[in-house]
Design a protein around this motif. Structure first.
Motif, PDB file in Angstrom:
ATOM      1  N   PRO A  70      24.557  14.800  16.876  1.00 57.44           N
ATOM      2  CA  PRO A  70      23.093  14.732  16.990  1.00 57.44           C
ATOM      3  C   PRO A  70      22.629  13.287  17.163  1.00 57.44           C
ATOM      4  N   ILE A  71      21.580  13.105  17.948  1.00 61.85           N
ATOM      5  CA  ILE A  71      21.019  11.757  18.137  1.00 61.85           C
ATOM      6  C   ILE A  71      19.486  11.836  18.081  1.00 61.85           C
ATOM      7  N   SER A  72      18.872  10.664  17.948  1.00 59.80           N
ATOM      8  CA  SER A  72      17.419  10.603  18.089  1.00 59.80           C
ATOM      9  C   SER A  72      17.108   9.800  19.349  1.00 59.80           C
ATOM     10  N   LEU A  73      16.301  10.383  20.225  1.00 60.70           N
ATOM     11  CA  LEU A  73      15.976   9.719  21.496  1.00 60.70           C
ATOM     12  C   LEU A  73      14.801   8.764  21.347  1.00 60.70           C
ATOM     13  N   ALA A  74      14.018   8.916  20.286  1.00 59.20           N
ATOM     14  CA  ALA A  74      12.863   8.016  20.095  1.00 59.20           C
ATOM     15  C   ALA A  74      12.219   8.250  18.736  1.00 59.20           C
ATOM     16  N   HIS A  75      11.559   7.184  18.244  1.00 58.88           N
ATOM     17  CA  HIS A  75      10.662   7.294  17.077  1.00 58.88           C
ATOM     18  C   HIS A  75       9.270   6.956  17.616  1.00 58.88           C
ATOM     19  N   LEU A  76       8.402   7.952  17.668  1.00 57.12           N
ATOM     20  CA  LEU A  76       7.113   7.783  18.348  1.00 57.12           C
ATOM     21  C   LEU A  76       5.975   7.549  17.355  1.00 57.12           C
ATOM     22  N   GLU A  77       4.988   6.819  17.837  1.00 57.28           N
ATOM     23  CA  GLU A  77       3.843   6.412  16.998  1.00 57.28           C
ATOM     24  C   GLU A  77       4.318   5.961  15.610  1.00 57.28           C
ATOM     25  N   PRO A  78       5.262   4.982  15.605  1.00 52.13           N
ATOM     26  CA  PRO A  78       5.763   4.519  14.308  1.00 52.13           C
ATOM     27  C   PRO A  78       4.669   3.782  13.537  1.00 52.13           C
ATOM     28  N   ASN A  79       4.582   4.042  12.263  1.00 53.34           N
ATOM     29  CA  ASN A  79       3.637   3.320  11.406  1.00 53.34           C
ATOM     30  C   ASN A  79       4.158   3.390   9.977  1.00 53.34           C
ATOM     31  N   ILE A  80       4.703   2.289   9.526  1.00 50.93           N
ATOM     32  CA  ILE A  80       5.312   2.256   8.190  1.00 50.93           C
ATOM     33  C   ILE A  80       4.263   1.884   7.144  1.00 50.93           C
ATOM     34  N   GLU A  81       3.363   0.966   7.514  1.00 50.37           N
ATOM     35  CA  GLU A  81       2.450   0.354   6.538  1.00 50.37           C
ATOM     36  C   GLU A  81       1.317   1.276   6.106  1.00 50.37           C
ATOM     37  N   ASP A  82       0.738   1.995   7.107  1.00 45.19           N
ATOM     38  CA  ASP A  82      -0.476   2.763   6.818  1.00 45.19           C
ATOM     39  C   ASP A  82      -0.429   4.090   7.593  1.00 45.19           C
ATOM     40  N   PRO A  83       0.588   4.925   7.331  1.00 45.37           N
ATOM     41  CA  PRO A  83       0.845   6.082   8.198  1.00 45.37           C
ATOM     42  C   PRO A  83      -0.204   7.191   8.076  1.00 45.37           C
ATOM     43  N   LYS A  84      -0.541   7.795   9.235  1.00 45.72           N
ATOM     44  CA  LYS A  84      -1.403   8.987   9.269  1.00 45.72           C
ATOM     45  C   LYS A  84      -0.476  10.204   9.410  1.00 45.72           C
ATOM     46  N   ALA A  85      -1.030  11.382   9.147  1.00 43.41           N
ATOM     47  CA  ALA A  85      -0.215  12.600   9.198  1.00 43.41           C
ATOM     48  C   ALA A  85       0.278  12.904  10.614  1.00 43.41           C
ATOM     49  N   SER A  86      -0.401  12.359  11.648  1.00 41.14           N
ATOM     50  CA  SER A  86       0.001  12.640  13.029  1.00 41.14           C
ATOM     51  C   SER A  86       0.849  11.518  13.630  1.00 41.14           C
ATOM     52  N   GLU A 112      12.312   5.229   7.693  1.00 45.35           N
ATOM     53  CA  GLU A 112      13.088   4.364   6.793  1.00 45.35           C
ATOM     54  C   GLU A 112      12.197   3.226   6.314  1.00 45.35           C
ATOM     55  N   GLY A 113      12.346   2.872   5.065  1.00 42.99           N
ATOM     56  CA  GLY A 113      11.662   1.683   4.536  1.00 42.99           C
ATOM     57  C   GLY A 113      10.258   1.959   4.034  1.00 42.99           C
ATOM     58  N   THR A 114       9.812   3.225   4.063  1.00 46.55           N
ATOM     59  CA  THR A 114       8.445   3.502   3.618  1.00 46.55           C
ATOM     60  C   THR A 114       8.359   3.543   2.089  1.00 46.55           C
ATOM     61  N   THR A 115       7.192   3.164   1.571  1.00 43.44           N
ATOM     62  CA  THR A 115       6.964   3.319   0.128  1.00 43.44           C
ATOM     63  C   THR A 115       6.050   4.512  -0.121  1.00 43.44           C
ATOM     64  N   TRP A 116       5.670   5.216   0.976  1.00 44.58           N
ATOM     65  CA  TRP A 116       4.762   6.355   0.847  1.00 44.58           C
ATOM     66  C   TRP A 116       5.548   7.606   0.488  1.00 44.58           C
ATOM     67  N   GLN A 117       4.844   8.548  -0.138  1.00 45.41           N
ATOM     68  CA  GLN A 117       5.433   9.859  -0.417  1.00 45.41           C
ATOM     69  C   GLN A 117       5.126  10.771   0.754  1.00 45.41           C
ATOM     70  N   MET A 168       0.833  -1.195   0.000  1.00 43.04           N
ATOM     71  CA  MET A 168       0.000   0.000   0.000  1.00 43.04           C
ATOM     72  C   MET A 168       0.872   1.251   0.000  1.00 43.04           C
ATOM     73  N   SER A 169       0.440   2.291  -0.703  1.00 46.97           N
ATOM     74  CA  SER A 169       1.202   3.538  -0.631  1.00 46.97           C
ATOM     75  C   SER A 169       0.254   4.720  -0.832  1.00 46.97           C
ATOM     76  N   GLY A 170       0.748   5.901  -0.526  1.00 52.56           N
ATOM     77  CA  GLY A 170      -0.075   7.105  -0.609  1.00 52.56           C
ATOM     78  C   GLY A 170       0.772   8.299  -0.245  1.00 52.56           C
ATOM     79  N   TYR A 171       0.103   9.387   0.182  1.00 51.87           N
ATOM     80  CA  TYR A 171       0.808  10.643   0.462  1.00 51.87           C
ATOM     81  C   TYR A 171       0.584  11.035   1.911  1.00 51.87           C
ATOM     82  N   VAL A 172       1.655  11.455   2.598  1.00 48.94           N
ATOM     83  CA  VAL A 172       1.533  11.911   3.984  1.00 48.94           C
ATOM     84  C   VAL A 172       1.882  13.392   4.043  1.00 48.94           C
ATOM     85  N   GLY A 173       0.899  14.187   4.494  1.00 47.86           N
ATOM     86  CA  GLY A 173       1.121  15.627   4.606  1.00 47.86           C
ATOM     87  C   GLY A 173      -0.146  16.269   5.109  1.00 47.86           C
TER      88      GLY A 173
END
Ligand SMILES: C[S@@+](CC[C@H](N)C(=O)[O-])C[C@H]1O[C@@H](n2cnc3c(N)ncnc32)[C@H](O)[C@@H]1O
Length: 216
Positions: free
Chosen positions: A190-206, A162-167, A1-6
């Motif tokens: 620089p570091i990242s302390l967390a990736h929150l509400e991860p969703n690769i397959e069906d991501p929402k804008a939030s 990383e790994g998303t097929t969405w735009q 599945m793919s689509g646009y996030v914005g």
């Protein structure tokens, strides 16, 4: 599945802004992000206790941090008067510790508007709205110039996972690219302390936001 996030925003329209603030009352994961940022701004190694938030919006993080960190003074920067009105309501009785500074982050002179030198510059869900990697890169450079040695930058913003097929809209890009822009600005680790509400397959804008952190 793919689509646009914005997302499209009308940050100067009172009805839109009120609706946004009601829709995005902090979730459990967003409160976790606020707590991570709270921990970073309460480190005794910070050069001073003045905290600047870029894009304060409804003031949810401001209230959270002011309640938990009694020694900090707080400056909320935004270009939206209507968000300032809501931030004042949210922050309520703690407003005496807060300065609201109207400035446009696309105007490179924004640091001159700050009331004093910050020990920390923080932001959530805002810099992607500037619309490009270059605009975020410019903010990182201005932050590096503005912070004293030992000062911290925390940016809890949307990323393209990383790994998303969405735009994704141009302001949402990979964590690795954020690190590159931060290093180019002068921040060494620089570091990242967390990736929150991860969703690769069906991501929402939030969903899919990181807590990106760097020390000057
Ligand atoms: C999506 S809201 C997020 C608000 C808040 N940080 C939060 O997490 O709840 C983005 C905020 O950034 C502000 N903003 C967007 N573009 C801006 C710009 N060019 N200069 C200053 N503020 C801006 C908006 O007015 C709004 O308050």
């Amino acid at each position: 599945m793919s689509g646009y996030v914005g997302a499209q925003h009308e940050f100067h329209d009172a009805n839109f802004v009120r609706g946004w603030a009601n829709r995005f009352v902090p979730t459990r994961d967003r409160l976790k992000l606020f707590d991570m940022i709270s921990e970073q701004i309460s480190q005794p190694s910070l050069p001073n206790a003045h905290v600047v938030e870029l894009g304060i919006g409804p003031g949810y993080m401001a209230r959270h941090l002011l309640e938990r960190n009694p020694v900090i003074s707080y400056e909320g920067l935004d270009f939206s008067e209507v968000f300032f009105e809501i931030a004042k309501e949210t922050i309520g009785d703690l407003m005496h510790r807060v300065t609201l500074t109207k400035a446009d982050l696309m105007n490179q002179a924004w640091p001159k508007k700050l009331s004093k030198t910050p020990g920390a510059i923080i932001s959530t869900w805002a810099l992607h709205d500037l619309g490009s990697q270059q605009a975020v890169a410019d903010v990182y450079v201005r932050c590096y110039e503005t912070l004293p040695k030992g000062g911290v930058l925390a940016n809890g913003d949307f990323i393209k996972p990383e790994g998303t097929t969405w735009q994704y809209e141009p302001g949402r890009f990979e964590i690795g690219l954020h690190f590159e822009l931060l290093r180019n600005a002068g921040f060494s680790h620089p570091i990242s302390l967390a990736h929150l509400e991860p969703n690769i397959e069906d991501p929402k804008a939030s969903e899919n936001y990181a807590c990106i952190f760097a020390v000057r």
